[in-house]
Structure formats: C-alpha cells, structure tokens
Design a protein around this motif. Structure first.
Motif, PDB file in Angstrom:
ATOM      1  N   SER A   1     -42.302  66.412  86.253  1.00  0.00           N
ATOM      2  CA  SER A   1     -43.608  67.099  86.378  1.00  0.00           C
ATOM      3  C   SER A   1     -44.719  66.548  85.430  1.00  0.00           C
ATOM      4  CB  SER A   1     -43.361  68.565  86.480  1.00  0.00           C
ATOM      5  OG  SER A   1     -42.907  68.739  84.747  1.00  0.00           O
ATOM      6  N   ASP A   2     -45.633  67.259  85.424  1.00  0.00           N
ATOM      7  CA  ASP A   2     -46.709  67.021  84.257  1.00  0.00           C
ATOM      8  C   ASP A   2     -46.387  67.668  83.178  1.00  0.00           C
ATOM      9  OD1 ASP A   2     -48.508  65.651  86.028  1.00  0.00           O
ATOM     10  OD2 ASP A   2     -49.848  67.278  86.327  1.00  0.00           O
TER      11      ASP A   2
ATOM     12  N   SER B   1     -44.225  61.009  83.242  1.00  0.00           N
ATOM     13  CA  SER B   1     -45.263  62.092  83.738  1.00  0.00           C
ATOM     14  C   SER B   1     -46.515  61.280  84.018  1.00  0.00           C
ATOM     15  CB  SER B   1     -45.164  63.026  82.931  1.00  0.00           C
ATOM     16  OG  SER B   1     -46.052  62.812  81.910  1.00  0.00           O
ATOM     17  N   ASP B   2     -47.200  61.981  85.035  1.00  0.00           N
ATOM     18  CA  ASP B   2     -48.526  61.469  85.538  1.00  0.00           C
ATOM     19  C   ASP B   2     -49.388  61.819  84.346  1.00  0.00           C
ATOM     20  OD1 ASP B   2     -47.523  60.329  87.869  1.00  0.00           O
ATOM     21  OD2 ASP B   2     -48.100  62.268  89.169  1.00  0.00           O
ATOM     22  N   ASN B   3     -49.174  62.586  83.607  1.00  0.00           N
ATOM     23  CA  ASN B   3     -50.346  63.066  82.725  1.00  0.00           C
ATOM     24  C   ASN B   3     -49.882  62.745  81.107  1.00  0.00           C
ATOM     25  OD1 ASN B   3     -48.766  65.096  82.393  1.00  0.00           O
ATOM     26  ND2 ASN B   3     -50.174  66.717  81.798  1.00  0.00           N
TER      27      ASN B   3
ATOM     28  N   SER C   1     -46.886  70.287  79.997  1.00  0.00           N
ATOM     29  CA  SER C   1     -47.749  71.320  79.460  1.00  0.00           C
ATOM     30  C   SER C   1     -47.559  71.631  77.952  1.00  0.00           C
ATOM     31  CB  SER C   1     -47.715  72.358  80.387  1.00  0.00           C
ATOM     32  OG  SER C   1     -46.360  72.904  80.443  1.00  0.00           O
TER      33      SER C   1
ATOM     34  N   TYR D   1     -45.921  62.020  76.032  1.00  0.00           N
ATOM     35  CA  TYR D   1     -45.779  62.157  77.652  1.00  0.00           C
ATOM     36  C   TYR D   1     -44.303  62.283  77.612  1.00  0.00           C
ATOM     37  CZ  TYR D   1     -45.766  57.126  77.048  1.00  0.00           C
ATOM     38  OH  TYR D   1     -45.548  55.822  76.709  1.00  0.00           O
TER      39      TYR D   1
ATOM     40  N   TRP E   1     -41.693  70.456  80.396  1.00  0.00           N
ATOM     41  CA  TRP E   1     -41.807  69.843  81.508  1.00  0.00           C
ATOM     42  C   TRP E   1     -40.470  69.889  82.293  1.00  0.00           C
ATOM     43  CZ3 TRP E   1     -40.764  67.878  76.756  1.00  0.00           C
ATOM     44  CH2 TRP E   1     -39.462  67.228  76.705  1.00  0.00           C
TER      45      TRP E   1
END
Length: 114
Positions: free
Chosen positions: A4-5, A99-101, A7, A81, A19
């Motif tokens: 996941s992204d 993660s993508d972010n 946070s 990340y 995550w």
C-alpha cells in the motif's frame, strides 16, 4: 504482490509510519512468506531505516499484514518509503517492490524502535 501507500501518523515521540502488504499465490505453489522494510534516502542511495520484518511460512494462498515503524520526529529530514519482497518455497525470493508514494519527513537515519 501488493504494498500500500505509506501513511504518517502522530507527532513528536509518538509519530509512526504505517503500511500494508499482501501476497496471493495460485496454481501449484509451496509455502509462502513475505518481508518488508522501511527505506530512506541518503547521499549514497536508499538504505534501511529499520530492520527487515517478515511473516512465517504458510501454506495459505493469501497473506495480508499491516506494518508500522516508529519515527524519531525531528531527527533529520529524509524521504521514506516501504519495500516488500515475497517468497515461495518452490521459487525463492521475488523482486523487491516499493510503495507508490514516499514521504518527506524529519525522522532521522534510524527507527527508534527496531
């Protein structure tokens, strides 16, 4: 494989990253597991912010876990990340997936709670 992204929650000594990772196997497969680690930027390239953490081997076709690591908020600004890697007993370790972010935070060079 899915990660996941990432946070960010809290502030000061109570701040942390969070995550989720999951992995699904189909067809003929052995036991599977996964591992994950938070990475951070550095002048020489990405490096681990905490240790690798992983699941045990399971014969289940789907595994899903949530993860977190503490932040030493105020310890220096880097880009953070999470990365994950899946394993199957018949194949071995797969590629690392991030993660993508990514988050730019002041969490220092090392997690205060390894």
């Amino acid at each position: 494989m899915y990660i996941s992204d990432v946070s960010f929650h809290g502030a000061g000594a109570g701040a942390w990253f969070q995550w989720e990772t999951s992995q699904a196997c189909s067809g003929s497969f052995g036991s599977q597991k996964l591992q994950t680690q938070m990475w951070r930027s550095s002048w020489s390239g990405p490096r681990g912010y905490n240790d690798w953490h992983g699941t045990g081997l399971t014969s289940n076709s789907f595994i899903d876990y949530g993860w977190s690591t503490d932040c030493d908020d105020g310890g220096g600004t880097y880009t953070y990340y999470p990365v994950m890697q899946g394993y199957d007993s018949g194949i071995g370790w797969g590629p690392k997936t991030r993660s993508d972010n990514e988050l730019r935070k002041r969490c220092g060079t090392r997690s205060p709670n390894p």
